[in-house]
Design a protein around this motif. Structure first.
Motif, short mmCIF file in Angstrom:
data_model
loop_
_atom_site.label_atom_id
_atom_site.label_comp_id
_atom_site.label_asym_id
_atom_site.label_seq_id
_atom_site.Cartn_x
_atom_site.Cartn_y
_atom_site.Cartn_z
N UNK A 95 14.39 18.12 68.76
CA UNK A 95 15.44 17.12 68.80
C UNK A 95 16.79 17.72 68.40
N UNK A 96 17.84 17.01 68.78
CA UNK A 96 19.20 17.39 68.43
C UNK A 96 19.49 17.01 66.98
N UNK A 97 20.14 17.92 66.24
CA UNK A 97 20.53 17.62 64.86
C UNK A 97 22.05 17.62 64.68
N UNK A 98 22.77 18.09 65.68
CA UNK A 98 24.24 18.04 65.59
C UNK A 98 24.83 18.13 66.98
N UNK A 114 29.36 15.18 64.99
CA UNK A 114 28.42 14.30 64.32
C UNK A 114 27.11 15.02 64.00
N UNK A 115 26.62 14.82 62.79
CA UNK A 115 25.23 15.15 62.48
C UNK A 115 24.34 14.07 63.08
N UNK A 116 23.10 14.44 63.38
CA UNK A 116 22.16 13.53 64.04
C UNK A 116 20.84 13.55 63.27
N UNK A 117 20.30 12.37 63.01
CA UNK A 117 18.97 12.27 62.42
C UNK A 117 17.94 12.51 63.52
N UNK A 118 17.17 13.60 63.44
CA UNK A 118 16.26 13.92 64.55
C UNK A 118 14.95 13.13 64.50
N UNK A 119 14.70 12.40 63.42
CA UNK A 119 13.44 11.66 63.32
C UNK A 119 12.25 12.56 63.09
N UNK A 141 23.09 8.88 62.06
CA UNK A 141 22.64 8.05 63.18
C UNK A 141 21.68 8.84 64.07
N UNK A 142 20.91 8.11 64.89
CA UNK A 142 20.04 8.80 65.84
C UNK A 142 20.86 9.28 67.03
N UNK A 143 20.23 10.08 67.89
CA UNK A 143 20.95 10.72 68.99
C UNK A 143 21.52 9.71 69.98
N UNK A 144 20.84 8.58 70.17
CA UNK A 144 21.31 7.61 71.15
C UNK A 144 22.58 6.91 70.66
N UNK A 145 22.65 6.65 69.37
CA UNK A 145 23.88 6.08 68.80
C UNK A 145 25.02 7.08 68.91
N UNK A 146 24.74 8.33 68.59
CA UNK A 146 25.78 9.36 68.64
C UNK A 146 26.25 9.59 70.07
N UNK A 147 25.33 9.64 71.02
CA UNK A 147 25.73 9.82 72.41
C UNK A 147 26.55 8.63 72.91
#
Length: 257
Positions: A95-98, A114-119, A141-147
């Motif tokens: 998963x993406x983390x940043x 943005x940093x990303x919570x990869x779950x 936030x998760x990747x979908x929120x960041x995107x």
């Protein structure tokens, strides 16, 4: 050219930027090449001529820079330089983390980071490489929120990415889940390097930074640091490739797949 030649060429360009005007070839050779410990005289002048790549404008016996005549990107054109950091190499299993990007348009620069919570846990070797730890992303936030936040900045832009296949491999399927089809033109700086710097055998970001004499790269293996470095090398290569013929970046790109 050898990698050392590319570094010397960049030092010539840097000197011209510092003075902001055309210089006689002999003066440029003596001021820059002699400062590198190379001998003065006709030998330095001959070497200078071999170092003048597409970035340089020659007018009679004087040398300037094409960047003084036309901009990167072109007026009315937008480019976005982006980078992701991930928990591993597999878009399916990692998963993406940043995520970071810089958008340039009409002289304006917009930075997104943005940093990303990869779950999932960040492997220790990734934390050692990037400096990003599990506690750093716990409240991100998760990747979908960041995107979703980043999407407006991608609109109508040419994307510039170092090793584009890797980043797009992570981004495209996640954007598709948001109902967004990524069909922007894409510049892979590795492809540009094959054309602009054929003497390089390695075309990773560290090798390009060395060839363009950027010195120690701040923030290496963090998304924004890598974006800033990619932007610097892309700008140099744009002028090497266009060589006095203004060309929209999109015309030097391929479509994302």
């Amino acid at each position: 050219m050898s990698p050392t030649h590319y570094r010397l060429s960049t030092r010539l360009a840097r000197h011209l930027r510092s003075v902001g005007r055309h210089l006689p070839e002999r003066s440029l050779a003596e001021q820059v090449l002699a400062a590198q410990g190379l001998p003065k005289g006709s030998w330095a002048s001959d070497l200078l001529k071999s170092l003048l790549d597409g970035r340089f404008e020659r007018v009679a016996a004087e040398v300037g820079l094409w960047e003084w005549k036309y901009s990167f990107p072109a007026p009315g054109e937008a480019v976005v330089v982006l980078d992701v950091e991930t928990t591993g190499l597999s878009p399916e299993n990692n998963e993406i983390i940043e995520l970071a990007l810089i958008r340039l348009e009409n002289g304006q620069l917009t930075v997104f980071e943005r940093l990303v919570n990869p779950g999932m846990p960040i492997p220790p070797f990734i934390s050692r490489l990037t400096g990003i730890r599990n506690q750093d992303v716990r409240d991100a936030a998760d990747i979908y929120t960041v995107l979703g936040e980043a999407l407006p900045l991608l609109d109508s832009a040419t994307l510039i990415i170092q090793n584009a296949g890797f980043d797009l491999g992570f981004l495209q399927p996640r954007l598709q889940r948001l109902g967004y089809r990524l069909d922007n033109p894409v510049v892979d700086t590795i492809d540009w390097a094959r054309k602009a710097l054929p003497g390089l055998t390695k075309r990773g970001l560290d090798a390009l930074a060395w060839a363009f004499d950027l010195g120690p790269v701040a923030g290496r293996h963090r998304a924004l640091g890598d974006v800033e470095t990619t932007l610097q090398v892309a700008r140099e290569m744009y002028y090497m490739l266009t060589a006095g013929k203004p060309t929209p970046t999109s015309q030097l790109a391929a479509k994302a797949r």
